[in-house]
Design an enzyme around this catalytic site. Structure first.
Site, PDB file in Angstrom:
ATOM      1  N   LYS A  54       1.044  -1.431  -0.301  1.00  0.00           N
ATOM      2  CA  LYS A  54       0.317   0.056   0.504  1.00  0.00           C
ATOM      3  C   LYS A  54       1.131   1.270  -0.249  1.00  0.00           C
ATOM      4  O   LYS A  54       1.697   1.869   0.782  1.00  0.00           O
ATOM      5  CB  LYS A  54      -1.126   0.268   1.218  1.00  0.00           C
ATOM      6  CG  LYS A  54      -1.981   0.961   1.405  1.00  0.00           C
ATOM      7  CD  LYS A  54      -2.517   1.003   0.581  1.00  0.00           C
ATOM      8  CE  LYS A  54      -3.569   2.745   1.134  1.00  0.00           C
ATOM      9  NZ  LYS A  54      -4.761   1.448   2.442  1.00  0.00           N
ATOM     10  N   VAL A  55       0.442   1.914  -0.952  1.00  0.00           N
ATOM     11  CA  VAL A  55       1.696   3.491  -0.927  1.00  0.00           C
ATOM     12  C   VAL A  55       0.844   4.443  -1.037  1.00  0.00           C
ATOM     13  O   VAL A  55      -0.214   4.904  -1.325  1.00  0.00           O
ATOM     14  CB  VAL A  55       2.634   3.235  -2.326  1.00  0.00           C
ATOM     15  CG1 VAL A  55       3.418   2.315  -2.424  1.00  0.00           C
ATOM     16  CG2 VAL A  55       1.665   3.562  -3.754  1.00  0.00           C
ATOM     17  N   THR A 118      -0.359  11.591  -0.751  1.00  0.00           N
ATOM     18  CA  THR A 118      -1.070  11.682  -1.785  1.00  0.00           C
ATOM     19  C   THR A 118      -1.776  13.550  -1.008  1.00  0.00           C
ATOM     20  O   THR A 118      -1.414  14.693  -1.693  1.00  0.00           O
ATOM     21  CB  THR A 118      -1.884  11.460  -2.287  1.00  0.00           C
ATOM     22  OG1 THR A 118      -1.927  10.485  -2.533  1.00  0.00           O
ATOM     23  CG2 THR A 118      -3.480  12.084  -2.470  1.00  0.00           C
ATOM     24  N   HIS A 159      -6.421   9.972   7.446  1.00  0.00           N
ATOM     25  CA  HIS A 159      -6.892   8.803   8.163  1.00  0.00           C
ATOM     26  C   HIS A 159      -8.447   9.789   9.204  1.00  0.00           C
ATOM     27  O   HIS A 159      -9.259  10.563   9.470  1.00  0.00           O
ATOM     28  CB  HIS A 159      -6.408   8.106   9.391  1.00  0.00           C
ATOM     29  CG  HIS A 159      -5.345   7.386   7.927  1.00  0.00           C
ATOM     30  ND1 HIS A 159      -5.192   7.385   7.135  1.00  0.00           N
ATOM     31  CD2 HIS A 159      -4.274   7.705   8.285  1.00  0.00           C
ATOM     32  CE1 HIS A 159      -4.055   6.921   6.960  1.00  0.00           C
ATOM     33  NE2 HIS A 159      -3.289   6.945   6.886  1.00  0.00           N
TER      34      HIS A 159
END
Length: 293
Positions: A54-55, A118, A159
């Site tokens: 996951k990136v 991002t 998050h």
């Protein structure tokens, strides 16, 4: 041989990958998992450290020579963007700098969760005309307390922080997801799942992940203990909101709208000289028909 997988310990990732990690996906190999913040996995992926990883979508331009972008398993959606937070209380920072009535970040010091996330790429696009004076990379779980304590003028958070920032007495200066969606009409691409070239077949990997997603939705209670064990002391209601926001139709299939969002983000970033230009037009059908729903 076991498949090496690197994901974050966040509820959306553990929810999505529970069945795959625990051997409930027919035909999938055993999985060895590493849990790490995305800034760590972005760097590890540059070394080819994992078979599946996951990136941040922002890291793709440096990784596509060695990895396939999978059309499922990641985080992309609406109403789920990063936030720029300030104290918003007219207080001064610990070093005496004035933070009263801030409406932009000119001259500010800002804490960000990673230089190839991002979130930070969106932040740079948003603040291009009036950039902050200084940026520091800080583990994301430390950002809100540091801003609240006055060590930074503002913090870029991701998050579950979008659900909990009022507890720290912070104010949202901007929701970068709202800014992005209002400007482009597209969903916001946050985290991608990559498969290492030569190590794992991307079509098979996409099938395993889709089956893991299907099982997660079919029986959410099956992953509950696993999700909560890695949720970093997050309250159960915040866990549920987190999963509900970040696990959506794009998790099962990016589709043409998802790929268009990725192209728009990386295209704008390349135009601004922030990333290499090596991500061409793609659609779910042009990547591989077997990858479509």
């Amino acid at each position: 041989m076991a498949l090496t997988l690197a994901i974050s310990p966040c509820p959306n990732d553990t929810f999505v990958f529970d069945a795959l990690v625990h051997g409930r996906v027919p035909g999938a190999p055993p999985v060895e998992v590493t849990y790490a913040d995305v800034d760590v996995t972005n760097t590890a992926a540059e070394r080819g450290a994992f078979d599946l990883v996951k990136v941040s979508y922002a890291a793709l331009p440096w990784l596509l020579d060695d990895y396939y972008l999978l059309p499922c398993g990641g985080a992309l959606g609406r109403g789920c963007g990063p936030l720029v937070l300030t104290r918003g209380d007219g207080a001064d920072r610990d070093d005496g700098a004035d933070s009263v009535g801030r409406t932009d970040l000119a001259g500010a010091t800002v804490a960000v969760p990673g230089d190839r996330t991002t979130a930070y790429l969106l932040f740079r696009l948003w603040s291009a005309e009036r950039p902050p004076a200084r940026v520091e990379v800080v583990p994301f779980h430390e950002i809100m307390p540091a801003v609240a304590a006055g060590r930074y003028d503002a913090g870029l958070v991701i998050h579950e922080a979008r659900f909990t920032y009022p507890r720290h007495g912070l104010t949202a200066l901007v929701d970068l997801g709202e800014w992005w969606e209002g400007d482009t009409g597209l969903p916001i691409p946050l985290g991608a799942i990559l498969a290492r070239r030569g190590a794992v077949d991307p079509v098979e990997a996409a099938g395993w992940i889709r089956e893991s997603v299907r099982q997660a939705w079919a029986d959410p209670t099956a992953s509950r203990e696993y999700v909560l064990a890695h949720a970093q002391e997050m309250e159960p209601d915040v866990v549920d909101r987190h999963i509900g926001l970040y696990v959506n139709e794009f998790t099962a299939d990016l589709g043409d709208a998802g790929f268009a969002a990725v192209e728009a983000l990386l295209g704008r970033a390349a135009d601004a000289g922030l990333v290499p230009r090596n991500f061409g037009p793609q659609t779910s059908s042009s990547l591989a028909t077997a990858w479509t729903s």
